[in-house]
Design a protein around this motif. Structure first.
Motif, PDB file in Angstrom:
ATOM      1  N   ASN A  18      14.351  -2.531  15.210  1.00 32.84           N
ATOM      2  CA  ASN A  18      13.146  -2.013  14.548  1.00 32.84           C
ATOM      3  C   ASN A  18      13.449  -0.903  13.566  1.00 32.84           C
ATOM      4  N   GLN A  19      14.439  -0.084  13.879  1.00 30.15           N
ATOM      5  CA  GLN A  19      14.754   1.046  13.015  1.00 30.15           C
ATOM      6  C   GLN A  19      15.784   0.702  11.941  1.00 30.15           C
ATOM      7  N   GLN A  20      16.624  -0.302  12.169  1.00 28.06           N
ATOM      8  CA  GLN A  20      17.755  -0.544  11.278  1.00 28.06           C
ATOM      9  C   GLN A  20      17.600  -1.742  10.354  1.00 28.06           C
ATOM     10  N   HIS A  33      15.603  -3.565   7.584  1.00 26.56           N
ATOM     11  CA  HIS A  33      14.601  -3.217   6.576  1.00 26.56           C
ATOM     12  C   HIS A  33      14.416  -4.387   5.614  1.00 26.56           C
ATOM     13  N   HIS A  61      19.630  -1.066  16.786  1.00 31.75           N
ATOM     14  CA  HIS A  61      18.220  -0.852  17.090  1.00 31.75           C
ATOM     15  C   HIS A  61      17.415  -1.569  16.005  1.00 31.75           C
ATOM     16  N   THR A  92      22.774   0.044   8.972  1.00 32.13           N
ATOM     17  CA  THR A  92      21.545  -0.345   8.285  1.00 32.13           C
ATOM     18  C   THR A  92      21.727  -1.747   7.722  1.00 32.13           C
TER      19      THR A  92
END
Length: 340
Positions: free
Chosen positions: A292-294, A296, A290, A106
């Motif tokens: 888009n997902q990771q 933030h 990834h 993340t």
């Protein structure tokens, strides 16, 4: 005498106008994706992020003495300046604080407005953008960077382990070096104060656009035509960063990693990251990435106020961040699960 000197130097910069103060968005998270260049020369265990990023030191000392990050977790400050070739100093225009957790894969990012009101040690309260400029004039280039890092660390309470500084040409070079990017615009963008005069008035409709380095730098520099001005620009920064991240991990770009690694000076003005740091970061990110997902993007709202600037000895526009919201974001995303 000092004030007269500072006034003259500061005003000398003014004619460059706000349209030359680029935000660049500090999209150099891509630097963290330089993969395993030269990997064969190093033992895997030593460069494994769990082993490499362990017991890290904070630049200038940690503002939170009870904080100890887990192995594989670190904080990076990305800095963008308006410095010109031959100038002894530049103003800090963009600051993005990144908490990279290579264990959970993340990446939390926090943009800090350039006009944020901060305390500058030895001078008093001023805008964040002024800290690096004044410190460079008085103490040199390296001191300017370190003092900026320390100021942001004190403002946020986040210990910062690494920094990377770029400028307009650095971002443009990075994007062009990977063959341009696809960038999703969440809203219409009209260029009202571009770097290049011929781009003035260009409008990009909301949606996905294929862009070269020049256009990416123009778009992430825009502010006045955006919803939320500076906060709208932060959304563009996020989208451009994701576009770079997606492009650089494509199989077709793997062969470009060695060339990018060998030309860091083209898009990095300064950094305290070693080649081993970059390789280890690349190893950790490449294993499961990834965007888009990771990735933030976090925001902390601020209030625009006119306040007295102790450095410039005059009232000017400043941004006072919501201290409660800042503390909440930091505790949740930048200093979580600190104990090993």
């Amino acid at each position: 005498m000092l004030q007269k000197e500072l006034d003259m130097k500061y005003r000398k910069q003014k004619p460059k106008k706000s349209h030359k103060r680029l935000r660049y968005a500090l999209l150099i998270l891509a630097i963290l994706l330089l993969s395993a260049t030269g990997f064969g020369a190093y033992a895997y265990q030593r460069l494994n992020p769990q082993n490499h990023f362990k017991n890290l030191q904070a630049i200038g000392g940690s503002p939170t003495s009870n904080y100890k990050a887990k192995s594989g977790v670190f904080n990076v400050l990305l800095i963008g300046t308006d410095a010109r070739k031959g100038d002894p100093a530049g103003h800090t225009d963009s600051m993005v604080l990144i908490n990279a957790d290579l264990n959970k894969h993340t990446y939390n990012l926090l943009s800090i407005p350039r006009d944020t009101r901060v305390y500058m040690q030895g001078y008093g309260y001023t805008k964040l953008t002024t800290v690096q400029y004044i410190s460079q004039i008085k103490h040199g280039t390296q001191a300017g960077i370190v003092d900026t890092v320390k100021t942001i660390s004190n403002l946020t309470g986040v210990p910062i382990n690494f920094y990377a500084e770029t400028n307009y040409w650095g971002l443009q070079y990075m994007v062009d070096a990977i063959g341009g990017i696809d960038m999703n615009l969440p809203f219409d963008v009209t260029l009202t104060h571009p770097w290049y005069a011929e781009d003035n008035g260009l409008t990009f409709k909301a949606g996905t656009h294929s862009l070269n380095g020049k256009m990416v730098t123009e778009i992430v520099h825009e502010r006045y035509s955006l919803p939320g001005t500076d906060y709208g620009r932060q959304q563009l920064q996020e989208e451009a960063l994701i576009g770079i991240a997606k492009k650089i991990v494509q199989p077709a770009n793997v062969t470009k990693y060695p060339a990018l690694s060998n030309s860091l000076s083209n898009f990095l003005v300064a950094t305290n990251m070693s080649q081993e740091d970059m390789i280890s970061m690349g190893l950790g990110i490449k294993s499961d990435f990834h965007p888009n997902q990771q990735i933030h993007y976090r925001q902390v709202k601020g209030t625009n106020v006119v306040m007295y600037d102790d450095v410039l000895q005059a009232n000017n526009d400043q941004v006072v961040l919501d201290s409660g919201q800042l503390q909440s974001v930091v505790q949740q995303y930048f200093t979580p699960d600190a104990s090993n």
